[in-house]
Write a protein that holds these residues in place. Sequence first.
Motif, PDB file in Angstrom:
ATOM      1  N   ARG A   7       0.832  -1.202   0.000  1.00 15.14           N
ATOM      2  CA  ARG A   7       0.000   0.000   0.000  1.00 15.14           C
ATOM      3  C   ARG A   7       0.864   1.250   0.000  1.00 15.14           C
ATOM      4  O   ARG A   7       1.929   1.292   0.612  1.00 15.14           O
ATOM      5  CB  ARG A   7      -0.876   0.060   1.248  1.00 15.14           C
ATOM      6  N   LEU A   9       0.543   5.269   1.031  1.00 14.39           N
ATOM      7  CA  LEU A   9      -0.280   6.233   1.766  1.00 14.39           C
ATOM      8  C   LEU A   9      -0.040   7.613   1.175  1.00 14.39           C
ATOM      9  O   LEU A   9       1.092   8.093   1.146  1.00 14.39           O
ATOM     10  CB  LEU A   9       0.101   6.236   3.244  1.00 14.39           C
ATOM     11  N   THR A  20      -5.186   5.586   0.649  1.00 17.84           N
ATOM     12  CA  THR A  20      -4.305   4.427   0.539  1.00 17.84           C
ATOM     13  C   THR A  20      -4.579   3.753  -0.786  1.00 17.84           C
ATOM     14  O   THR A  20      -5.724   3.661  -1.211  1.00 17.84           O
ATOM     15  CB  THR A  20      -4.521   3.419   1.677  1.00 17.84           C
ATOM     16  N   GLU A  21      -3.546   3.333  -1.436  1.00 20.87           N
ATOM     17  CA  GLU A  21      -3.711   2.721  -2.743  1.00 20.87           C
ATOM     18  C   GLU A  21      -2.734   1.561  -2.863  1.00 20.87           C
ATOM     19  O   GLU A  21      -1.651   1.586  -2.288  1.00 20.87           O
ATOM     20  CB  GLU A  21      -3.493   3.762  -3.847  1.00 20.87           C
ATOM     21  N   PRO A  22      -3.139   0.530  -3.579  1.00 20.00           N
ATOM     22  CA  PRO A  22      -2.223  -0.606  -3.738  1.00 20.00           C
ATOM     23  C   PRO A  22      -0.978  -0.164  -4.499  1.00 20.00           C
ATOM     24  O   PRO A  22      -1.081   0.558  -5.485  1.00 20.00           O
ATOM     25  CB  PRO A  22      -3.039  -1.602  -4.577  1.00 20.00           C
ATOM     26  N   THR A  23       0.177  -0.577  -4.038  1.00 21.00           N
ATOM     27  CA  THR A  23       1.395  -0.293  -4.793  1.00 21.00           C
ATOM     28  C   THR A  23       1.383  -1.163  -6.049  1.00 21.00           C
ATOM     29  O   THR A  23       1.203  -2.370  -5.945  1.00 21.00           O
ATOM     30  CB  THR A  23       2.627  -0.641  -3.948  1.00 21.00           C
ATOM     31  N   TYR A 107       2.905   0.385   5.065  1.00 23.22           N
ATOM     32  CA  TYR A 107       3.050   1.276   3.912  1.00 23.22           C
ATOM     33  C   TYR A 107       4.390   1.075   3.200  1.00 23.22           C
ATOM     34  O   TYR A 107       5.439   1.033   3.834  1.00 23.22           O
ATOM     35  CB  TYR A 107       2.905   2.741   4.344  1.00 23.22           C
ATOM     36  N   ASP A 127      -3.725   2.127  10.565  1.00 19.28           N
ATOM     37  CA  ASP A 127      -4.576   2.698   9.523  1.00 19.28           C
ATOM     38  C   ASP A 127      -5.115   4.073   9.885  1.00 19.28           C
ATOM     39  O   ASP A 127      -5.706   4.744   9.049  1.00 19.28           O
ATOM     40  CB  ASP A 127      -5.756   1.759   9.262  1.00 19.28           C
TER      41      ASP A 127
ATOM     42  N   VAL B  17      -7.776   1.794  -4.634  1.00 19.03           N
ATOM     43  CA  VAL B  17      -7.346   3.013  -3.938  1.00 19.03           C
ATOM     44  C   VAL B  17      -8.410   3.417  -2.915  1.00 19.03           C
ATOM     45  O   VAL B  17      -9.592   3.499  -3.241  1.00 19.03           O
ATOM     46  CB  VAL B  17      -7.102   4.158  -4.929  1.00 19.03           C
ATOM     47  N   GLU B 130     -10.330  -2.180   4.210  1.00 20.26           N
ATOM     48  CA  GLU B 130      -9.734  -3.159   3.305  1.00 20.26           C
ATOM     49  C   GLU B 130     -10.782  -3.741   2.375  1.00 20.26           C
ATOM     50  O   GLU B 130     -11.926  -3.951   2.776  1.00 20.26           O
ATOM     51  CB  GLU B 130      -9.105  -4.317   4.113  1.00 20.26           C
TER      52      GLU B 130
END
Lengths: 612, 612
Positions: A7, A9, A20-23, A107, A127, B17, B130
């Motif tokens: 993730r 941030l 937050t976003e998925p890497t 993160y 979080d 996201v 999540e």
Amino acid sequence: MYGYAGRILRVNLSTGVITTEPTPENVMRDFLGGRGLGAYLLWTEVPRGADPLGPENKLFISPGPLSGLLFPGAGKMDFTCKSPLTGGYAGASMGGMLTAEIRYAGYDSIILEGISPKPVYLFIDDDTVELRDASDYWGMGSFALERRLKDELGEEFQIATIGPAGENLVKYACINHDFGRQAGRGGVGTVMGVKKVKAIAVRGSRSIPIADVDEFVRVAKEAYRACKTADMLEEWTRYGTMMVTSWCDENGTLPTRNFQSGSFELGPNIYAPVFREKIVVTDKGCFGCPSPCGKYSYSRKHAIYVEGPEYETNGMLGSDLGLGDIEDIAKANQLCDELGLDSISTGGCIAWAMECYEKGLLNQEQTGGLDLRFGNAEAVFVLIERIARREGWLGNLLAEGVKHAAAVVGQGSEKWAIHVKGMEQSAYATHDATSMLLAYMTADVGAHHNRAWAITYDIAVGRSRVTPEKAAKVIELQHIRPLMDVLGCCRLQWVELGMSLEYYAPALKALTGIDRSWEDLLHISERIWNLTRMYWVREVEGFGRNWDAPPPRFVEEPAVGGVTDGKFTPPEAAQQMLSYYYEQRGWDENGIPTRETLERLGLAELVGVSPR
Amino acid sequence: MYGYAGRILRVNLSTGVITTEPTPENVMRDFLGGRGLGAYLLWTEVPRGADPLGPENKLFISPGPLSGLLFPGAGKMDFTCKSPLTGGYAGASMGGMLTAEIRYAGYDSIILEGISPKPVYLFIDDDTVELRDASDYWGMGSFALERRLKDELGEEFQIATIGPAGENLVKYACINHDFGRQAGRGGVGTVMGVKKVKAIAVRGSRSIPIADVDEFVRVAKEAYRACKTADMLEEWTRYGTMMVTSWCDENGTLPTRNFQSGSFELGPNIYAPVFREKIVVTDKGCFGCPSPCGKYSYSRKHAIYVEGPEYETNGMLGSDLGLGDIEDIAKANQLCDELGLDSISTGGCIAWAMECYEKGLLNQEQTGGLDLRFGNAEAVFVLIERIARREGWLGNLLAEGVKHAAAVVGQGSEKWAIHVKGMEQSAYATHDATSMLLAYMTADVGAHHNRAWAITYDIAVGRSRVTPEKAAKVIELQHIRPLMDVLGCCRLQWVELGMSLEYYAPALKALTGIDRSWEDLLHISERIWNLTRMYWVREVEGFGRNWDAPPPRFVEEPAVGGVTDGKFTPPEAAQQMLSYYYEQRGWDENGIPTRETLERLGLAELVGVSPR
């Protein structure tokens, strides 16, 4: 399952929007994380031509994939942004405990973007991410605030702060952490300051997923065992990087009086044994460290505690300013830390001003009454405060960095403004050390030593020699050492204890489940190096060979005293080294990566090179 | 400090996201929250012409400012989206416990946007948000899944789910919660289904900030006291909304055999006392409720538990289908809940199909072998399953809603497709009730009763009368009742117990610190009503007066039997009511809000009306 929480941030300070976003998996595959992820994000997210002090610049705060795991030295992290000091790429690494908490909070990177309308600090508890009012903290010293936030939030929160220098946008303000660790170079603290982020407080409680726990533990245990049985462990742990001081002095590479010399007549007063006996209180290590190099010190003379000085500070705030009392250096160090100044750039700027003063280019009206002779510790203390607060003409001038200051003062003072690309050179005098000079000329952030610490190689193979092998060594080091920053590890277990490099690839494989050799990892490191090179090309009008020029002092002026007395590197020798280097890197004669090189590294699409 | 946590949670299902962002203060000031916030977000965030089943549509999940606080009935929340059933505005309210948890987690609204590549459920534990894999849950019934998620996560998590109907994109799929509460109308569950969000699980632990706690407690206590001492409390709590059944039957407004009649010869078998004695197990209330109307029931005949039936379901799955056994209605209710179907629209669609069958427009080949006579409970059970699973020609057809189904079957069946704007009419027969008919014609989502329950007013003042006062009453109710959805409160304390409306403004003032009168709040409610009207204008090509047309049955065909035997509302009477209504609303003769009206309500800029 790359062994990453996966993730990013994103904190927009202008709007308060927190994301937050998925890497992206392909980014982690191609850039691994840490400084690699930072470089990728800088390239893709900060628009071309962004003002480093404007809302478009961003600060990327990235632990590496190994950081926070029990692996030797896995306590490092990276801060990346567009540099307010140089206008190009800035990537600064920092040790301590913060990187582990960021990973435990889950993160891969924290992105600070925009500009807060008021002072804030970023609170992260897993979080829970909040921008909290920091108006009451604005103006506080770095460690005073770190103490206060730990008192308020709990000891287990790890804190990074900026001092008044960051608030006042001194161009080489640093980020401080753990009462003595810094992300020092390139103005990463300046960017935090302009964003009005006074501090970051992080606590995490998640596990880091590991693909093969048994294998990871096996590799890590072996690596620890190697460190703990290393011959150098005892001496290294006793002295830390200060160990280097005497060696540098003896070899004529200790920066002395603004690099006029490579050896210091008062050197023995600031060598490691004096340091250890006189002021060191205790050893202090970063997360996961088997060989703590940090030394927490107390100066009776000044009644101050400080972590340090370590070697770079000893050189730049000590010998380079003509200061020969370890307690004075400790005090200067403590001022820089508390005020939030990069001690290397601060030393470089003050050394330049002292030389100007001694040569009559600055008078006492300009220095604000200070008698700026080399060796005047009291004047140094005052000037550090003035720089941090931008007080007086000189304080404000030096706050802009030595390149800018020399351009203003002129009269030939550019000749002794010791910098590359606008970044003040760190503490190795390179009158007669062609590899190390090349390392400074070509480092991705400016004249910083940690990308390729080639000085011992110079001494070993012949310091004046100009050979392709020397350029190859610099390139090799520029792939290995930054790779550590990518992985979130400290290089010193390898450098000082001789821990084998063969542990890293198996550890990363056990973590991620992806089979990559050490050579694969070096290939990624080369990719990152070329991406940051292209960042300079993209951002700096007319960027090219001239930007890799050495500081004039080392190629025009003989060193004074010591073993390098009378020595300097002929300009054509420096240029020859550069040509060897460009050729081996696959860059053209102007130092620009060729299309073939970018394609070989899988960067062509990213940097926008059109296909054949 | 508006008494809101002040954050919006944005979940992009396409990218993963997740964002939190401060709720703009001016939006909370002008739209208050809950359904008002939903309407604002729908207007501003979902682009014109978005496909309701495409990635551009969004689902806005909004508790109100009072919900989650100890105030009578403060257990309601709103789901808003572009309706897959009607192509216009959809806003559905739901009771239970979820709204409180969302507020305790600190969110003013949760925005679901994009489309997940695989089934997921949204997990929210305060700041921990999540998207979790829900592949194993896909296909499960609503309450089976709710039970399973509570077992897995903990009883304190509040869960909303969709059933197979939502997965299969039945156009009137609902969202289920608390083992018997629904956001029923307009296809909010369909939008959750197309986004592949099988469930939402929320736990919160934050306090809701209150500007003046003492004052809030004082007002709330008084309001509770008023409820607890209300004359109607005992009867209401005994029977809930089922109390209305006998009254409707007696007054000829009980929908019977697809609204052909307003009274049902088997009515007494499905009245409240029979219900209570025969199947009710226990009472069940939403968060903060002083007068629980929920009845948890058990049918021995079918060996099923169900919350309900409540009145609307009793009418639409009972009398309107000719079913006269409360246990059969309970079973149909249970099927709709578990499969995730809006019981009102389901009843309306099946009733239409039964009438088609009895009139010979559908044969047994088309019904898939079902003998679709009114009163055939077994056929109803099978058909509900088929609709939810889109099985067979008829199941798949009815899954599209009665308007679409009638357009396909044709042959005059449009005349008995009982809907407005494509939404099936709820359970009040309006052959002879001009206010209630107008309420259905003008409700913001289509033919739904809860925006203006004017039926008792019709009976009181003369059911056939066509007067401006009746239009005024509908408008008054359309401001009061939706305002409750904006505030996050249940209207039934006011409607059934006679709790004064004078408690709401002081409660909101104590919460937010902002002094607003009840009239101020009604003004906001009118603003929201006009914004949703403009949403229809924006989204539906040629939208206007024709879209407010009553179902033909009530203006062309005499009712059969009961007190309204032979009665219908002349078309010109319905149109006259509409003209009164438009005029009083400040809408033109085509039903479009005038520029003056939009300016008076402060909407001109938002909806893009050019200044004079």
